[in-house]
Design an enzyme around this catalytic site. Structure first.
Site, PDB file in Angstrom:
ATOM      1  N   HIS A 162       8.498 -31.421 -25.883  1.00 48.73           N
ATOM      2  CA  HIS A 162       8.199 -32.258 -24.699  1.00 48.73           C
ATOM      3  C   HIS A 162       6.830 -31.945 -24.117  1.00 48.73           C
ATOM      4  CE1 HIS A 162      12.326 -33.570 -25.008  1.00 48.73           C
ATOM      5  NE2 HIS A 162      12.664 -32.306 -25.154  1.00 48.73           N
ATOM      6  N   ASN A 165       0.734  -0.011   6.173  1.00 47.10           N
ATOM      7  CA  ASN A 165       1.197  -0.810   5.033  1.00 47.10           C
ATOM      8  C   ASN A 165       1.947  -1.996   5.621  1.00 47.10           C
ATOM      9  OD1 ASN A 165       2.137  -1.834   2.615  1.00 47.10           O
ATOM     10  ND2 ASN A 165       3.947  -0.518   2.622  1.00 47.10           N
ATOM     11  N   GLY A 166       1.479  -3.216   5.306  1.00 43.44           N
ATOM     12  CA  GLY A 166       2.158  -4.406   5.839  1.00 43.44           C
ATOM     13  C   GLY A 166       1.118  -5.454   6.213  1.00 43.44           C
ATOM     14  N   ARG A 182       1.580   1.876  -5.959  1.00 43.30           N
ATOM     15  CA  ARG A 182       1.871   0.852  -4.940  1.00 43.30           C
ATOM     16  C   ARG A 182       0.627   0.040  -4.592  1.00 43.30           C
ATOM     17  NH1 ARG A 182       6.532   1.933  -2.041  1.00 43.30           N
ATOM     18  NH2 ARG A 182       5.687   0.792  -0.285  1.00 43.30           N
ATOM     19  N   GLU A 186       0.742  -9.690 -17.579  1.00 42.10           N
ATOM     20  CA  GLU A 186       0.463  -8.821 -16.417  1.00 42.10           C
ATOM     21  C   GLU A 186      -0.191  -7.502 -16.822  1.00 42.10           C
ATOM     22  OE1 GLU A 186       3.667  -7.242 -14.026  1.00 42.10           O
ATOM     23  OE2 GLU A 186       5.032  -7.295 -15.718  1.00 42.10           O
ATOM     24  N   LYS A 227       3.194  -2.264  -7.445  1.00 40.71           N
ATOM     25  CA  LYS A 227       4.552  -2.112  -7.981  1.00 40.71           C
ATOM     26  C   LYS A 227       5.579  -2.881  -7.160  1.00 40.71           C
ATOM     27  CE  LYS A 227       7.830  -0.647 -10.562  1.00 40.71           C
ATOM     28  NZ  LYS A 227       8.027  -1.328 -11.874  1.00 40.71           N
ATOM     29  N   CYS A 248       0.851  -1.195   0.000  1.00 45.58           N
ATOM     30  CA  CYS A 248       0.000   0.000   0.000  1.00 45.58           C
ATOM     31  C   CYS A 248       0.889   1.247   0.000  1.00 45.58           C
ATOM     32  CB  CYS A 248      -0.871   0.019   1.255  1.00 45.58           C
ATOM     33  SG  CYS A 248      -1.789  -1.490   1.518  1.00 45.58           S
ATOM     34  N   GLU A 270      10.369 -13.303 -19.719  1.00 43.98           N
ATOM     35  CA  GLU A 270      10.060 -11.899 -19.408  1.00 43.98           C
ATOM     36  C   GLU A 270       9.014 -11.353 -20.371  1.00 43.98           C
ATOM     37  OE1 GLU A 270      10.389 -10.060 -17.050  1.00 43.98           O
ATOM     38  OE2 GLU A 270      10.095  -8.041 -17.810  1.00 43.98           O
ATOM     39  N   LYS A 289       5.359  -9.858 -19.247  1.00 46.45           N
ATOM     40  CA  LYS A 289       4.895  -8.518 -19.650  1.00 46.45           C
ATOM     41  C   LYS A 289       3.492  -8.602 -20.233  1.00 46.45           C
ATOM     42  CE  LYS A 289       7.008  -6.353 -17.837  1.00 46.45           C
ATOM     43  NZ  LYS A 289       7.811  -7.131 -16.997  1.00 46.45           N
ATOM     44  N   TRP A 316      -3.628  -1.894  -1.330  1.00 41.71           N
ATOM     45  CA  TRP A 316      -3.568  -3.146  -2.102  1.00 41.71           C
ATOM     46  C   TRP A 316      -3.988  -4.211  -1.108  1.00 41.71           C
ATOM     47  CZ3 TRP A 316      -0.351  -7.677  -2.004  1.00 41.71           C
ATOM     48  CH2 TRP A 316      -0.521  -8.510  -3.095  1.00 41.71           C
TER      49      TRP A 316
END
Ligand code: AGP
Length: 616
Positions: free
Chosen positions: A512, A101-102, A27, A496, A611, A2, A489, A493, A75
């Site tokens: 395979h 935040n936590g 955030r 997300e 983030k 957050c 990567e 991208k 968040w």
């Protein structure tokens, strides 16, 4: 994770708080709220949704007054995103109000204990339990708000960055931190103070900041001044630093999204991550931050690379670099797995911890585990003064500048650049590569920013390709060697920010199992530049083509063979194989960006994400 902000001083708090929340919205952005104190009265507004929703709510209500206040953008961890679970949270009599935040891991037993003592809760959050605990202690022990916070935090298990506001002490805010970041800005000769999760809401007001350390509690008082104590009630001397952050770095500067700006910043950010470190003209690499630890690398029997998400992908590139160039065995670990699987860690291990934010909880915890076993911890981080650099023995900042877009782009290429410098430096020290290859690679590395600049000019054609595949339900990304991590990567991208399911694989792995996925609906992005196992990847492309898969290939400029086989191709500048990730990732970043925009997704603040994941 957050975003939290606080203000106390000579100005109206609300404009400072709401602007601070806008800066911190990357955030977390599922709900937001603010509270102020004005003439002894607490005013508080909070609601589900973005900061803009909160702004509309407050203006409909006629605004909010007060020279002291706190704000929060969430968040969700405990309890769904809704108005009730939004912060701030208050004590039962609303004499105290707090933002957090936590994660309070032991919030349930604390809640049960408080409920048994008659407390009633409105929300599902751990935060509300903490403010009730503080209030309970303050009333029963008849102590100051600082002392109540200190005692309560002694009972808490978990991570927190909190700001507490007390109706009875309007000239004071109490801030405390453990495991989540918190910065205090000192303004106007101590006549005003700013508190925030990071420096972005503070930089336009003051450059003088204090980064709180774990278990420190700040008593921010516009009458008595700024005092710092720890949870044992010992006085601490605040270490005031001058912020290096620049305000313009926090603006979009004409780009539609931060992500696009940050993709286009890569020629500069790659150059900045080499600045003062690469002297190609005299064949020298100078990494001042780890100068005293180079011999640890030279004599290391093993390097362990820790990270999450994109940083983990950069770590995979690091594995190829260190093994190929410096001949050091490397293991790359998801920090979240490493910290719980009882790993074998030796004292002569060198651990590289990679993190853009420097606040990722799993990475921080994995570092502490490795450190406790005696390993040497080297950090590669982007945010100066963040928690991870402070937990390592040494390290090199990436100097990519603030990365606001949730999807990491310039941080990845900066991380890979620093890893390349480290691997080359160690290889040179060990004599594990020839002098001519060393010098050639330094000169080639020095040319990468210009090559990326040139590649960005293909944005228009990449956007056209994005149009073709923006509605694909799935996608595959395939690469070999140094480009296998780039395939991962590229897939991350896309998924997300566009919410299309995408997977990255080593190209040879298709046979395979995953090749069963291939049909005419499946776009397959092949990273197929010249060099390395080029002939092998041509075979892989033929295997996909034979099954009517749609092929989009990254090919070296002028290459015809793969270009002739692909449905679409994107030409990229040629470079040495070990430097390819710095080039091949860029078209994949642009592809995912354009597809996401065309799909109407929130590119800078994708759903469910934040983030930096400062919770486990
Ligand atoms: C990457 O685009 C994501 N935002 C995410 O995977 C991120 O890389 C990961 O959370 C690690 O963050 P860090 O680099 O700040 O530690």
């Amino acid at each position: 994770m957050c975003g939290i902000v606080g203000y106390i001083g000579t100005r109206q708090a609300y404009p400072i708080l709401i602007n601070g929340l806008r800066r911190l919205e990357y955030r977390g952005y599922d709900s937001a709220g603010v509270a102020t104190l004005h003439e002894g009265e607490l005013q508080a507004f909070k609601c589900k949704g973005k900061v803009s929703n909160l702004e509309s709510l407050i203006s409909e209500q006629g605004g909010i007054k007060g020279q002291v206040g706190i704000g929060h953008t969430r968040w969700a961890t405990h309890g769904p995103p809704n108005d009730v679970n939004a912060h701030p949270h208050g004590s039962e009599d609303n004499g105290l109000v707090m933002i957090h935040n936590g994660i309070i891991e032991n919030y349930l037993p604390l809640r049960e204990e408080l409920t048994a003592r008659g407390h009633q809760f409105k929300s599902d959050t751990d935060t509300e339990v903490l403010i009730h605990l503080i209030d309970d202690i303050r009333k029963n022990a008849d102590v100051s708000i600082f002392e109540a916070v200190r005692i309560a935090l002694g009972e808490v298990v978990g991570a927190y960055a909190i700001v507490v506001m007390d109706v009875n002490t309007p000239h004071q805010l109490i801030a405390a931190k453990k495991g989540s970041p918190l910065v205090v800005g000192i303004g106007d000769q101590h006549r005003e103070y700013f508190i925030a999760s990071d420096a972005t809401p503070i930089v336009e007001h003051t450059k003088d900041v204090v980064y709180l350390e774990d278990e420190e509690i700040a008593i921010i008082d516009v009458v008595e001044g700024f005092k710092l104590k720890n949870i044992k009630n010992q006085e601490k001397t605040p270490y005031v630093q001058a912020l290096e952050l620049k305000l313009e770095a926090l603006e979009k500067s004409g780009y539609e999204h931060f992500m696009l700006k940050e993709i286009y910043e890569q020629p500069r950010s790659i150059r900045d991550s080499m600045r003062g470190r690469l002297r190609a003209d005299i064949g020298k690499v100078e990494l001042g931050g780890i100068r005293d630890y180079i011999q640890k690398f030279v004599h290391a029997k093993r390097i362990i690379i820790l990270g999450c998400g994109t940083s983990w992908h950069a770590g995979l590139v690091g594995e190829y670099l260190f093994e190929d160039l410096a001949r050091v065995p490397v293991e790359v670990e998801y920090a979240s797995e490493f910290r719980y699987r009882n790993p074998v860690i030796y004292e002569d291990d060198v651990v590289i911890a990679i993190s853009q934010s420097g606040e990722t909880a799993d990475t921080l915890a994995a570092i502490e585990l490795a450190k406790s076993k005696g390993a040497t911890i080297i950090g590669i981080c982007n945010v100066i003064g963040s928690s991870i650099p402070r937990a390592t023995h040494a390290g090199s900042y990436t100097h990519a500048g603030p990365e606001i877009g949730v999807a990491s782009t310039k941080a990845f290429t900066a991380q890979v650049t620093v890893l390349t410098l480290m691997a080359l430096h160690v290889a040179h020290e060990k004599g594990s590569i020839t002098s001519s290859r060393y010098h050639r690679l330094l000169i080639e590395l020095d040319s990468i920013p210009e090559k990326v600049e040139k590649l960005l000019n293909r944005n228009g054609e990449i956007k056209e390709i994005a149009k073709v595949y923006k509605d694909a339900p799935n996608a595959l990304y395939l690469g070999r060697g140094y480009n296998f991590p780039v395939a991962l990567e590229g897939a991350l991208k896309l998924k997300e920010i566009s919410y299309i399911h995408a997977e990255g694989y080593p190209a040879a792995e298709m046979k395979h199992g995953p090749i069963a996925l291939i049909d005419e609906e499946m776009p397959v992005f092949f990273i197929a530049p010249k060099g390395g196992a080029y002939e092998k990847i041509v075979s892989n492309i033929q295997e996909v083509k034979a099954r009517k898969g749609k092929i989009i290939a990254l090919i070296t400029e002028g290459e015809q063979q793969v270009g002739g086989m692909a449905d679409h191709s994107i030409q990229i500048p040629d470079t040495d194989e070990c430097l390819l990730p710095l080039i091949t990732v860029v078209p994949l970043q642009l592809l995912s960006y354009h597809i996401a925009v065309m799909r109407g997704c929130n590119v800078d603040q994708p759903r469910n994400l934040a983030k930096s994941v400062t919770v486990e």
